[in-house]
Design a protein around this motif. Structure first.
Motif, PDB file in Angstrom:
ATOM      1  N   LEU A  42       0.750  -1.145   0.124  1.00  0.00           N
ATOM      2  CA  LEU A  42      -0.135  -0.177  -0.044  1.00  0.00           C
ATOM      3  C   LEU A  42       0.922   1.206   0.006  1.00  0.00           C
ATOM      4  O   LEU A  42       1.676   1.229   1.027  1.00  0.00           O
ATOM      5  CB  LEU A  42      -0.683  -0.102   1.356  1.00  0.00           C
ATOM      6  N   LYS A  43       0.803   2.221  -1.000  1.00  0.00           N
ATOM      7  CA  LYS A  43       1.746   3.143  -1.154  1.00  0.00           C
ATOM      8  C   LYS A  43       0.872   4.466  -0.539  1.00  0.00           C
ATOM      9  O   LYS A  43      -0.096   4.796  -0.594  1.00  0.00           O
ATOM     10  CB  LYS A  43       1.846   3.551  -2.787  1.00  0.00           C
ATOM     11  N   ILE A  44       1.767   5.004   0.528  1.00  0.00           N
ATOM     12  CA  ILE A  44       1.232   6.021   1.406  1.00  0.00           C
ATOM     13  C   ILE A  44       2.142   7.127   1.434  1.00  0.00           C
ATOM     14  O   ILE A  44       3.613   6.802   1.569  1.00  0.00           O
ATOM     15  CB  ILE A  44       1.111   5.479   2.851  1.00  0.00           C
ATOM     16  N   SER A  45       1.719   8.393   1.274  1.00  0.00           N
ATOM     17  CA  SER A  45       2.879   9.331   1.362  1.00  0.00           C
ATOM     18  C   SER A  45       3.684   9.879   2.422  1.00  0.00           C
ATOM     19  O   SER A  45       4.565  10.488   2.365  1.00  0.00           O
ATOM     20  CB  SER A  45       2.373  10.670   0.212  1.00  0.00           C
ATOM     21  N   SER A  46       2.664   9.862   3.470  1.00  0.00           N
ATOM     22  CA  SER A  46       3.015  10.347   5.018  1.00  0.00           C
ATOM     23  C   SER A  46       2.510   9.670   6.064  1.00  0.00           C
ATOM     24  O   SER A  46       1.552   8.878   5.780  1.00  0.00           O
ATOM     25  CB  SER A  46       2.894  11.878   4.985  1.00  0.00           C
ATOM     26  N   TYR A  47       2.943   9.947   7.009  1.00  0.00           N
ATOM     27  CA  TYR A  47       2.264   9.270   8.373  1.00  0.00           C
ATOM     28  C   TYR A  47       0.941  10.099   8.719  1.00  0.00           C
ATOM     29  O   TYR A  47       0.094   9.456   9.080  1.00  0.00           O
ATOM     30  CB  TYR A  47       3.390   9.485   9.727  1.00  0.00           C
ATOM     31  N   GLU A  49      -1.118  10.993   6.165  1.00  0.00           N
ATOM     32  CA  GLU A  49      -1.788  10.114   5.485  1.00  0.00           C
ATOM     33  C   GLU A  49      -2.477   8.760   5.830  1.00  0.00           C
ATOM     34  O   GLU A  49      -3.430   8.373   6.021  1.00  0.00           O
ATOM     35  CB  GLU A  49      -1.317  10.087   3.815  1.00  0.00           C
ATOM     36  N   LEU A  50      -1.521   8.328   6.392  1.00  0.00           N
ATOM     37  CA  LEU A  50      -1.481   6.703   7.006  1.00  0.00           C
ATOM     38  C   LEU A  50      -2.558   6.994   8.268  1.00  0.00           C
ATOM     39  O   LEU A  50      -3.475   6.277   8.361  1.00  0.00           O
ATOM     40  CB  LEU A  50      -0.381   6.401   7.879  1.00  0.00           C
ATOM     41  N   MET A  53      -5.845   7.396   6.899  1.00  0.00           N
ATOM     42  CA  MET A  53      -6.507   5.969   6.414  1.00  0.00           C
ATOM     43  C   MET A  53      -7.069   5.212   7.622  1.00  0.00           C
ATOM     44  O   MET A  53      -8.219   4.540   7.687  1.00  0.00           O
ATOM     45  CB  MET A  53      -5.448   5.293   5.641  1.00  0.00           C
ATOM     46  N   LEU A  87      -2.375  -1.454   9.789  1.00  0.00           N
ATOM     47  CA  LEU A  87      -1.651  -0.489   9.439  1.00  0.00           C
ATOM     48  C   LEU A  87      -1.067   0.485  10.635  1.00  0.00           C
ATOM     49  O   LEU A  87      -0.539   1.321  10.042  1.00  0.00           O
ATOM     50  CB  LEU A  87      -2.802   0.412   8.417  1.00  0.00           C
TER      51      LEU A  87
END
Length: 106
Positions: A42-47, A49-50, A53, A87
């Motif tokens: 799963l591609k995530i740009s930052s914490y 954004e995580l 999610m 996650l």
């Protein structure tokens, strides 16, 4: 008897064509073998954004459980909660605890 042999031959040819196609093109790239299960990237740009999610998964679970009428919501909510749990950045959380302790002792 001839019809059965012809059907078997056609089935074998179809399977052979399918296997050839699968080997030619990189299908089945999403799930990677991981012991007795699979893992997906799963591609995530930052914490941040995580965190969004995980929060959305948990809020969706809460909504499902609050509006549960048919009994189907519980399994759906469980899937969302399991995803959120996977996650959670556990190692990073431990690091934050260490950084906090160091900061308080300074």
């Amino acid at each position: 008897m001839i019809k059965i042999k012809l059907m078997e031959t056609l089935q074998k040819e179809t399977v052979a064509e399918l296997l050839e196609l699968m080997n030619r093109v990189n299908y089945f790239e999403t799930l990677k073998p991981n012991n007795d299960s699979f893992a997906a990237t799963l591609k995530i740009s930052s914490y941040a954004e995580l965190q969004v999610m995980i929060s959305a998964l948990l809020k969706g679970s809460i909504t499902l459980l609050q509006t549960e009428t048919s009994g189907k919501a519980f399994p759906d909510a469980m899937v969302l909660v399991e995803m959120a749990l996977q996650l959670l950045p556990n190692d990073e959380m431990e690091l934050l605890d260490v950084v906090r302790r160091v900061g308080l002792n300074s």
